[in-house]
Design a protein around this motif. Structure first.
Motif, PDB file in Angstrom:
ATOM      1  N   UNK A 237      52.086  61.598-122.426  1.00  0.00           N
ATOM      2  CA  UNK A 237      53.457  61.767-121.939  1.00  0.00           C
ATOM      3  C   UNK A 237      53.581  61.340-120.480  1.00  0.00           C
ATOM      4  N   UNK A 238      52.632  61.758-119.662  1.00  0.00           N
ATOM      5  CA  UNK A 238      52.707  61.495-118.227  1.00  0.00           C
ATOM      6  C   UNK A 238      52.315  60.059-117.887  1.00  0.00           C
ATOM      7  N   UNK A 239      51.239  59.566-118.511  1.00  0.00           N
ATOM      8  CA  UNK A 239      50.700  58.260-118.159  1.00  0.00           C
ATOM      9  C   UNK A 239      51.498  57.111-118.756  1.00  0.00           C
ATOM     10  N   UNK A 240      51.966  57.270-119.991  1.00  0.00           N
ATOM     11  CA  UNK A 240      52.622  56.161-120.691  1.00  0.00           C
ATOM     12  C   UNK A 240      54.072  56.450-121.079  1.00  0.00           C
ATOM     13  N   UNK A 241      54.597  57.611-120.667  1.00  0.00           N
ATOM     14  CA  UNK A 241      55.999  57.924-120.887  1.00  0.00           C
ATOM     15  C   UNK A 241      56.380  58.192-122.331  1.00  0.00           C
ATOM     16  N   UNK A 242      55.430  58.563-123.176  1.00  0.00           N
ATOM     17  CA  UNK A 242      55.756  58.882-124.567  1.00  0.00           C
ATOM     18  C   UNK A 242      56.506  60.197-124.655  1.00  0.00           C
ATOM     19  N   UNK A 243      57.429  60.284-125.589  1.00  0.00           N
ATOM     20  CA  UNK A 243      58.115  61.547-125.824  1.00  0.00           C
ATOM     21  C   UNK A 243      57.137  62.564-126.398  1.00  0.00           C
ATOM     22  N   UNK A 289      34.361  55.605-122.041  1.00  0.00           N
ATOM     23  CA  UNK A 289      35.114  56.396-121.067  1.00  0.00           C
ATOM     24  C   UNK A 289      35.080  55.772-119.679  1.00  0.00           C
ATOM     25  N   UNK A 290      34.097  54.940-119.408  1.00  0.00           N
ATOM     26  CA  UNK A 290      34.126  54.174-118.159  1.00  0.00           C
ATOM     27  C   UNK A 290      35.268  53.165-118.190  1.00  0.00           C
ATOM     28  N   UNK A 291      35.471  52.526-119.340  1.00  0.00           N
ATOM     29  CA  UNK A 291      36.585  51.576-119.485  1.00  0.00           C
ATOM     30  C   UNK A 291      37.921  52.300-119.332  1.00  0.00           C
ATOM     31  N   UNK A 292      38.049  53.465-119.968  1.00  0.00           N
ATOM     32  CA  UNK A 292      39.282  54.244-119.837  1.00  0.00           C
ATOM     33  C   UNK A 292      39.509  54.635-118.379  1.00  0.00           C
ATOM     34  N   UNK A 293      38.431  55.047-117.702  1.00  0.00           N
ATOM     35  CA  UNK A 293      38.560  55.469-116.315  1.00  0.00           C
ATOM     36  C   UNK A 293      38.982  54.353-115.372  1.00  0.00           C
ATOM     37  N   UNK A 294      38.609  53.129-115.691  1.00  0.00           N
ATOM     38  CA  UNK A 294      38.992  52.004-114.840  1.00  0.00           C
ATOM     39  C   UNK A 294      40.456  51.622-115.018  1.00  0.00           C
ATOM     40  N   UNK A 295      41.078  52.156-116.079  1.00  0.00           N
ATOM     41  CA  UNK A 295      42.517  51.966-116.238  1.00  0.00           C
ATOM     42  C   UNK A 295      42.891  51.019-117.349  1.00  0.00           C
ATOM     43  N   UNK A 296      43.731  51.494-118.263  1.00  0.00           N
ATOM     44  CA  UNK A 296      44.272  50.680-119.352  1.00  0.00           C
ATOM     45  C   UNK A 296      45.788  50.698-119.222  1.00  0.00           C
ATOM     46  N   UNK A 297      46.407  49.544-119.038  1.00  0.00           N
ATOM     47  CA  UNK A 297      47.813  49.509-118.623  1.00  0.00           C
ATOM     48  C   UNK A 297      48.823  49.934-119.679  1.00  0.00           C
ATOM     49  N   UNK A 298      48.498  49.831-120.959  1.00  0.00           N
ATOM     50  CA  UNK A 298      49.481  50.159-121.994  1.00  0.00           C
ATOM     51  C   UNK A 298      48.868  51.104-123.030  1.00  0.00           C
ATOM     52  N   UNK A 299      49.736  51.791-123.747  1.00  0.00           N
ATOM     53  CA  UNK A 299      49.294  52.691-124.807  1.00  0.00           C
ATOM     54  C   UNK A 299      48.622  51.916-125.932  1.00  0.00           C
ATOM     55  N   UNK A 300      48.970  50.648-126.085  1.00  0.00           N
ATOM     56  CA  UNK A 300      48.380  49.823-127.146  1.00  0.00           C
ATOM     57  C   UNK A 300      46.912  49.520-126.875  1.00  0.00           C
ATOM     58  N   UNK A 301      46.498  49.577-125.626  1.00  0.00           N
ATOM     59  CA  UNK A 301      45.083  49.455-125.286  1.00  0.00           C
ATOM     60  C   UNK A 301      44.411  50.824-125.209  1.00  0.00           C
ATOM     61  N   UNK A 302      45.142  51.814-124.709  1.00  0.00           N
ATOM     62  CA  UNK A 302      44.561  53.146-124.531  1.00  0.00           C
ATOM     63  C   UNK A 302      44.284  53.837-125.862  1.00  0.00           C
ATOM     64  N   UNK A 303      45.211  53.699-126.806  1.00  0.00           N
ATOM     65  CA  UNK A 303      45.044  54.422-128.076  1.00  0.00           C
ATOM     66  C   UNK A 303      43.762  54.009-128.806  1.00  0.00           C
ATOM     67  N   UNK A 304      43.474  52.700-128.974  1.00  0.00           N
ATOM     68  CA  UNK A 304      42.204  52.339-129.630  1.00  0.00           C
ATOM     69  C   UNK A 304      40.976  52.836-128.871  1.00  0.00           C
TER      70      UNK A 304
END
Length: 406
Positions: A237-243, A289-304
């Motif tokens: 919700x906070x990072x990607x603005x999902x309801x 989790x290192x990849x996640x920590x470096x930042x994924x710009x969209x939910x389409x990358x973060x979710x997988x």
């Protein structure tokens, strides 16, 4: 699954353990999926949200030690029934009282912690009915009840939007009551259960380096799992603005995969060894989790990425608990409590650290990078333990062969 497993043990009790574990975990992390609504109602900042959703995880962790000792004394079936009644009554009181301030919610968190202690009750109940060669599979099936965390993420945000978050606390008692009734009919107290001798029996266990190693291993795998299960709805919700409902659904999907692969992790450990399985899984988790920590710009990358991360952690949960009855066959209750406690402490750390990282730095990245570093440490430790345990087994075999030759 080995066909012999289907003929071993007590399937009715295994089902009862799974159901009890499932609904207990559903309510244990309930404040996480409700966190968006609660934060909006009480105007909480990121640090306060992180601490609130992490508190039931810590309470459950500490209460698991007590639950493990009670299981050794009174048996897992009796303790499960008593704990379930406490949670049901506590949630009903919270619903009636309707707490609407931040401090009062920590009382609710304590009640939810009792549900989190179910880990130290359900697993010994399942373990006691199965022979050593099926421990990983049996504990994996019972432990798949942590899928209840996904049910909370899937339904709680939508129900909170419809009825208010306080009423969700009351609604949660309905599945708890239904499962309590089923549990009373399905579960059978293990006949060959060893009776503990009180807290004095913990001393030699805590002196063992193997005990602390297993606690650390589970603090990483289960701590990562439950910490994310508690916090991801808020994060999405906070990072990607999902309801809230969409954030809860995304969380539910990744939690489901982490839950239902747990039996595969146990079976994998039965086949190749828990130490070898954990070595592979910790290496994968560190990268993800290192990849996640470096930042994924969209939910389409973060979710997988989170999907894969939870899959690895879920497999790791099953692998760790394959080692518990093999390393400590006479102290499964105590070890389940201690190891389960460490898993809850790990979950408290991760959920609260993500909130603190966001509050202090404006980003969740440092929290995930720290967790990746911890998984690397766990990888090093499990490699060291594997070498020591294999050397110990070789010495036992050599001694037995020498005695036979004489």
């Amino acid at each position: 699954m080995d066909k012999g497993f289907l003929q071993a043990g007590n399937p009715r009790t295994l089902l009862a353990a799974f159901l009890y574990f499932d609904v207990s975990f559903m309510v244990w992390v309930l404040l996480g999926p409700l966190g968006i609504s609660i934060a909006h109602d009480l105007h909480l900042n990121a640090g306060q949200k992180g601490l609130l959703v992490a508190t039931p995880v810590l309470a459950g962790a500490l209460l698991r030690v007590l639950a493990g000792a009670l299981v050794d004394h009174f048996g897992p079936r009796r303790v499960a029934i008593g704990a379930q009644i406490v949670v049901i009554v506590g949630l009903l009181l919270a619903w009636v009282i309707s707490p609407h301030n931040y401090v009062a919610l920590f009382g609710v968190a304590l009640v939810l912690g009792v549900a989190g202690a179910s880990f130290a009750i359900a697993l010994p109940l399942a373990s006691a009915w199965y022979p050593p060669q099926y421990q990983g599979t049996a504990l994996g099936i019972a432990g798949a009840g942590n899928s209840g965390t996904a049910l909370a993420s899937l339904f709680a945000p939508g129900l909170a939007a419809l009825f208010g978050w306080v009423n969700v606390l009351g609604l949660a008692t309905l599945p708890l009551i239904a499962v309590l009734i089923a549990f009373c009919f399905l579960a059978t107290e293990p006949s060959g259960r060893r009776t503990g001798s009180g807290l004095v029996t913990w001393v030699p266990v805590l002196r063992s380096a193997d005990c602390w190693a297993l606690m650390f291993f589970y603090g990483v795998t289960f701590g990562g799992f439950v910490g994310l299960a508690s916090f991801l709805t808020i994060y999405f919700n906070d990072q990607y603005g999902l309801k809230p409902a969409a954030a809860g659904t995304c969380t539910a999907f990744v939690v489901f995969v982490g839950s239902f692969v747990r039996p595969l992790g146990g079976a994998m450990a039965d086949r190749i060894g828990g130490e070898r399985a954990l070595s592979i899984l910790y290496a994968l988790a560190a990268v993800i989790f290192a990849v996640i920590g470096m930042g994924l710009p969209t939910i389409w990358l973060a979710f997988p990425a989170f999907f894969l991360g939870m899959l690895v952690l879920g497999l790791g949960n099953g692998a760790v608990f394959q080692l518990v009855p093999t390393r400590f066959p006479a102290r499964v209750g105590i070890l389940t409590g201690l190891v389960g406690m460490s898993g809850g402490v790990g979950g408290f750390y991760l959920a609260s650290s993500l909130g603190v990282a966001r509050q202090v730095t404006g980003s969740y990245g440092p929290g995930f990078l720290c967790f990746a570093a911890i998984t690397v440490t766990a990888l090093v430790c499990v490699i060291f333990c594997r070498r020591r345990w294999v050397a110990g087994r070789d010495r036992i075999v050599s001694g037995a062969n020498a005695s036979g030759a004489l």
